[in-house]
Design a protein around this motif. Structure first.
Motif, PDB file in Angstrom:
ATOM      1  N   VAL A 225      25.633  52.556  34.341  1.00  0.00           N
ATOM      2  CA  VAL A 225      27.073  52.593  34.600  1.00  0.00           C
ATOM      3  C   VAL A 225      27.523  51.289  35.237  1.00  0.00           C
ATOM      4  CG1 VAL A 225      28.886  53.730  35.926  1.00  0.00           C
ATOM      5  CG2 VAL A 225      27.124  55.098  34.781  1.00  0.00           C
ATOM      6  N   LEU A 226      26.752  50.792  36.184  1.00  0.00           N
ATOM      7  CA  LEU A 226      27.101  49.541  36.858  1.00  0.00           C
ATOM      8  C   LEU A 226      27.131  48.377  35.869  1.00  0.00           C
ATOM      9  CD1 LEU A 226      27.715  48.011  39.445  1.00  0.00           C
ATOM     10  CD2 LEU A 226      25.248  47.867  39.873  1.00  0.00           C
ATOM     11  N   ALA A 227      26.138  48.316  34.996  1.00  0.00           N
ATOM     12  CA  ALA A 227      26.102  47.235  34.005  1.00  0.00           C
ATOM     13  C   ALA A 227      27.311  47.311  33.077  1.00  0.00           C
ATOM     14  CB  ALA A 227      24.807  47.318  33.205  1.00  0.00           C
ATOM     15  N   ASP A 228      27.684  48.533  32.673  1.00  0.00           N
ATOM     16  CA  ASP A 228      28.854  48.701  31.806  1.00  0.00           C
ATOM     17  C   ASP A 228      30.130  48.273  32.521  1.00  0.00           C
ATOM     18  OD1 ASP A 228      30.175  49.783  29.360  1.00  0.00           O
ATOM     19  OD2 ASP A 228      31.031  51.190  30.807  1.00  0.00           O
ATOM     20  N   MET A 229      30.271  48.628  33.800  1.00  0.00           N
ATOM     21  CA  MET A 229      31.457  48.238  34.570  1.00  0.00           C
ATOM     22  C   MET A 229      31.552  46.724  34.691  1.00  0.00           C
ATOM     23  SD  MET A 229      33.209  50.946  35.601  1.00  0.00           S
ATOM     24  CE  MET A 229      34.017  50.603  37.152  1.00  0.00           C
ATOM     25  N   LYS A 230      30.432  46.080  34.891  1.00  0.00           N
ATOM     26  CA  LYS A 230      30.438  44.620  35.016  1.00  0.00           C
ATOM     27  C   LYS A 230      30.889  43.952  33.721  1.00  0.00           C
ATOM     28  CE  LYS A 230      26.924  44.168  38.622  1.00  0.00           C
ATOM     29  NZ  LYS A 230      25.600  43.624  38.981  1.00  0.00           N
ATOM     30  N   ARG A 231      30.577  44.589  32.591  1.00  0.00           N
ATOM     31  CA  ARG A 231      30.990  44.031  31.299  1.00  0.00           C
ATOM     32  C   ARG A 231      32.476  44.262  31.044  1.00  0.00           C
ATOM     33  NH1 ARG A 231      25.987  46.296  29.568  1.00  0.00           N
ATOM     34  NH2 ARG A 231      27.094  48.178  28.895  1.00  0.00           N
ATOM     35  N   ARG A 232      33.005  45.388  31.487  1.00  0.00           N
ATOM     36  CA  ARG A 232      34.340  45.820  31.075  1.00  0.00           C
ATOM     37  C   ARG A 232      35.465  45.382  32.005  1.00  0.00           C
ATOM     38  NH1 ARG A 232      33.895  51.905  31.150  1.00  0.00           N
ATOM     39  NH2 ARG A 232      36.138  51.758  30.712  1.00  0.00           N
ATOM     40  N   PHE A 233      35.168  45.145  33.278  1.00  0.00           N
ATOM     41  CA  PHE A 233      36.244  44.922  34.230  1.00  0.00           C
ATOM     42  C   PHE A 233      36.182  43.535  34.847  1.00  0.00           C
ATOM     43  CE2 PHE A 233      35.705  49.557  34.178  1.00  0.00           C
ATOM     44  CZ  PHE A 233      37.001  49.932  33.848  1.00  0.00           C
ATOM     45  N   PRO A 234      37.346  43.018  35.261  1.00  0.00           N
ATOM     46  CA  PRO A 234      37.378  41.692  35.893  1.00  0.00           C
ATOM     47  C   PRO A 234      36.511  41.682  37.149  1.00  0.00           C
ATOM     48  CG  PRO A 234      39.600  42.506  35.443  1.00  0.00           C
ATOM     49  CD  PRO A 234      38.676  43.642  35.185  1.00  0.00           C
ATOM     50  N   THR A 235      35.851  40.575  37.363  1.00  0.00           N
ATOM     51  CA  THR A 235      34.944  40.448  38.491  1.00  0.00           C
ATOM     52  C   THR A 235      35.388  39.318  39.402  1.00  0.00           C
ATOM     53  OG1 THR A 235      33.076  41.265  37.185  1.00  0.00           O
ATOM     54  CG2 THR A 235      32.553  40.031  39.174  1.00  0.00           C
ATOM     55  N   LYS A 236      35.281  39.551  40.702  1.00  0.00           N
ATOM     56  CA  LYS A 236      35.557  38.522  41.695  1.00  0.00           C
ATOM     57  C   LYS A 236      34.282  38.194  42.465  1.00  0.00           C
ATOM     58  CE  LYS A 236      40.398  39.653  42.832  1.00  0.00           C
ATOM     59  NZ  LYS A 236      41.320  39.919  43.971  1.00  0.00           N
ATOM     60  N   THR A 237      34.255  37.005  43.029  1.00  0.00           N
ATOM     61  CA  THR A 237      33.203  36.672  43.982  1.00  0.00           C
ATOM     62  C   THR A 237      33.555  37.292  45.334  1.00  0.00           C
ATOM     63  OG1 THR A 237      34.319  34.675  44.752  1.00  0.00           O
ATOM     64  CG2 THR A 237      32.882  34.457  42.810  1.00  0.00           C
ATOM     65  N   PRO A 238      32.591  37.429  46.238  1.00  0.00           N
ATOM     66  CA  PRO A 238      32.928  37.911  47.583  1.00  0.00           C
ATOM     67  C   PRO A 238      33.991  37.051  48.263  1.00  0.00           C
ATOM     68  CG  PRO A 238      30.575  38.070  47.239  1.00  0.00           C
ATOM     69  CD  PRO A 238      31.132  37.327  46.046  1.00  0.00           C
ATOM     70  N   GLU A 239      33.952  35.739  48.021  1.00  0.00           N
ATOM     71  CA  GLU A 239      34.959  34.851  48.613  1.00  0.00           C
ATOM     72  C   GLU A 239      36.359  35.184  48.100  1.00  0.00           C
ATOM     73  OE1 GLU A 239      31.007  32.734  48.574  1.00  0.00           O
ATOM     74  OE2 GLU A 239      32.161  33.937  47.157  1.00  0.00           O
ATOM     75  N   GLN A 240      36.462  35.515  46.815  1.00  0.00           N
ATOM     76  CA  GLN A 240      37.753  35.924  46.252  1.00  0.00           C
ATOM     77  C   GLN A 240      38.119  37.333  46.702  1.00  0.00           C
ATOM     78  OE1 GLN A 240      36.576  35.325  42.174  1.00  0.00           O
ATOM     79  NE2 GLN A 240      37.716  33.405  41.980  1.00  0.00           N
ATOM     80  N   GLY A 241      37.105  38.211  46.799  1.00  0.00           N
ATOM     81  CA  GLY A 241      37.366  39.581  47.202  1.00  0.00           C
ATOM     82  C   GLY A 241      37.902  39.692  48.614  1.00  0.00           C
ATOM     83  N   ALA A 242      37.528  38.758  49.478  1.00  0.00           N
ATOM     84  CA  ALA A 242      38.003  38.785  50.862  1.00  0.00           C
ATOM     85  C   ALA A 242      39.398  38.204  51.011  1.00  0.00           C
ATOM     86  CB  ALA A 242      37.028  38.016  51.750  1.00  0.00           C
TER      87      ALA A 242
END
Length: 321
Positions: A230-247
Motif C-alpha cells: 500500500v505504501l509503495a502504491d501511495m508513493k507512486r500515485r500521490f504528490p510527495t514532499k521532502t521533510p523540509e517542504q513538509g515542515a
C-alpha cells in the motif's frame, strides 16, 4: 508578518524559505516529536530565525543528537530537549510544571498513524490519545505560559486523513465497534482541527490563537505501520514532499499566517485550504465535519471530562510498547 504582506509560498517551499527575513529573536518555541521527520525541520527553521527552541520528545537521547545537529547547522545554541510521552499524561504535567516564563509558539507536531490496536492504561485508543488528548492536555497545561507571551500561537499538525472520520462521540475508543486503524487515525486528525478551531474561540481574548494544517505527502517513520505494498502504491500515485517542504506549512502558520476568530482553521501548502466535500487527490482540502463549531465545542467538553477522570485515577501499569 502576516499573509497580506508576506512573500508567496507554495507546495515546493521549504521551512527555511518561509522564515527567510523573519526575526524570532527573543521568542520561545516548543515542538513536540522533534527528533525525526518534519518536526526536526520545523525546529530547524525556528532556530535559524533566532528562536529559543525546545524539542519535546519521547527518546531524549535521539532528541539530544537532533539538538546538537540543529545547533551546528543554525548557529543557534539555544536548542533544548525535554522528555514528553503524549500517551503518558504524567510527563505532560511534569513538562508544564517545569516550564518557566512565556511560550510564544507551541507546535503540536508529534503523532502516530494506523497503528495496531493499542490502548493506554486508561483504556483510551492510542491514536486518539496521542494525537489529540495528549496535545490537548499539553496546551491546557501550558496555557499560563502561552498567555504570558501575549501573542502566542498553537500550530497543530493534522492530515487529509481527517476526511475518513468525524468524531465518534458514541464510541471514540472503539469499545463497542471493532477497531479500525484508518477510522481511528481519521478521527484523531479531525480532532486536531476541531481543537484549533475551539482553542481560538476560547483563548483569543487571552492572546492565544491556533490553526491546524496538512503538511503534505511526506514519507517518514509515521507510515511504519502501513502495508508495504500500500505504501509503495501511495508513493507512486500521490504528490510527495521532502521533510523540509513538509515542515513549511507548520512554520508558515507559526510565523506568517493571520490567525484569530473567523480566520481559516486549516492550512495546506502555505495557504488556507478550500472547504470541499471530498479530499482532492487524497491530499487537498478540508471537509466540513472538521470545521463544525458544535462538534468542536462538544469535543472540548469530552476531552476535559476524560482528562479530569484520568487525573483522579491512581497510577497504573506501564504503557503498551
Amino acid at each position: 508578518m502576516t499573509e497580506t504582506d508576506s512573500p508567496t509560498f507554495g507546495a515546493d517551499s521549504t521551512a527555511l524559505d518561509v522564515v527567510e527575513g523573519v526575526d524570532l529573536s527573543g521568542r520561545r518555541a516548543l515542538v513536540t516529536g522533534a527528533s525525526s521527520g518534519i518536526g526536526v525541520e520545523a525546529a530547524r527553521a525556528l532556530a535559524a530565525a533566532g528562536a529559543q527552541v525546545t524539542l519535546a520528545v519521547r527518546d531524549t537521547a535521539a532528541g539530544e543528537r537532533t539538538a546538537a545537529e540543529l545547533r551546528a547547522s543554525t548557529g543557534n545554541d539555544d536548542v533544548r530537549v525535554v522528555h514528553l510521552d503524549l500517551a503518558d499524561l504524567a510527563t505532560v504535567r511534569e513538562l508544564a510544571s517545569a516550564w518557566s516564563g512565556p511560550l510564544d509558539l507551541l507546535i503540536n507536531n508529534a503523532g502516530i498513524m494506523h497503528t495496531p490496536e493499542l490502548r493506554t492504561p486508561d483504556g483510551w485508543e492510542m491514536q486518539f490519545a496521542v494525537n489529540h488528548l495528549g496535545h490537548f492536555a499539553l496546551a491546557n497545561a501550558l496555557l499560563p505560559a502561552l498567555t504570558e507571551a501575549g501573542d502566542a500561537r498553537i500550530v497543530v499538525v493534522s492530515s487529509s486523513g481527517h476526511a475518513s472520520s468525524g468524531i465518534r462521540f458514541d464510541d471514540p475508543f472503539f469499545v463497542r465497534d471493532a477497531y479500525d486503524r484508518g477510522l481511528a487515525y481519521g478521527q484523531s486528525k479531525t480532532a486536531n482541527v476541531l481543537f484549533a478551531l475551539e482553542a481560538t474561540r476560547r483563548w483569543a481574548d487571552r492572546g492565544v490563537t491556533a490553526a491546524a494544517l496538512m503538511p503534505g505527502g511526506i514519507w517518514t517513520k509515521l507510515q511504519r505501520h502501513w502495508d508495504p505494498e500500500v505504501l509503495a502504491d501511495m508513493k507512486r500515485r500521490f504528490p510527495t514532499k521532502t521533510p523540509e517542504q513538509g515542515a513549511a506549512t507548520s512554520v508558515f502558520v507559526a510565523t506568517r499566517a493571520t490567525l484569530g476568530p473567523g480566520t481559516p482553521a486549516y492550512y495546506e501548502d502555505c495557504h488556507p485550504a478550500d472547504v470541499v466535500d471530498e479530499i482532492v487527490d487524497g491530499v487537498h482540502g478540508v471537509v466540513p465535519h472538521a470545521l463544525d463549531e458544535a462538534a468542536a465545542h462538544r469535543l472540548w467538553e469530552l476531552s476535559e471530562s476524560l482528562l479530569a477522570d484520568e487525573a483522579s485515577r491512581p497510577a497504573e501499569a506501564e504503557l503498551p510498547t
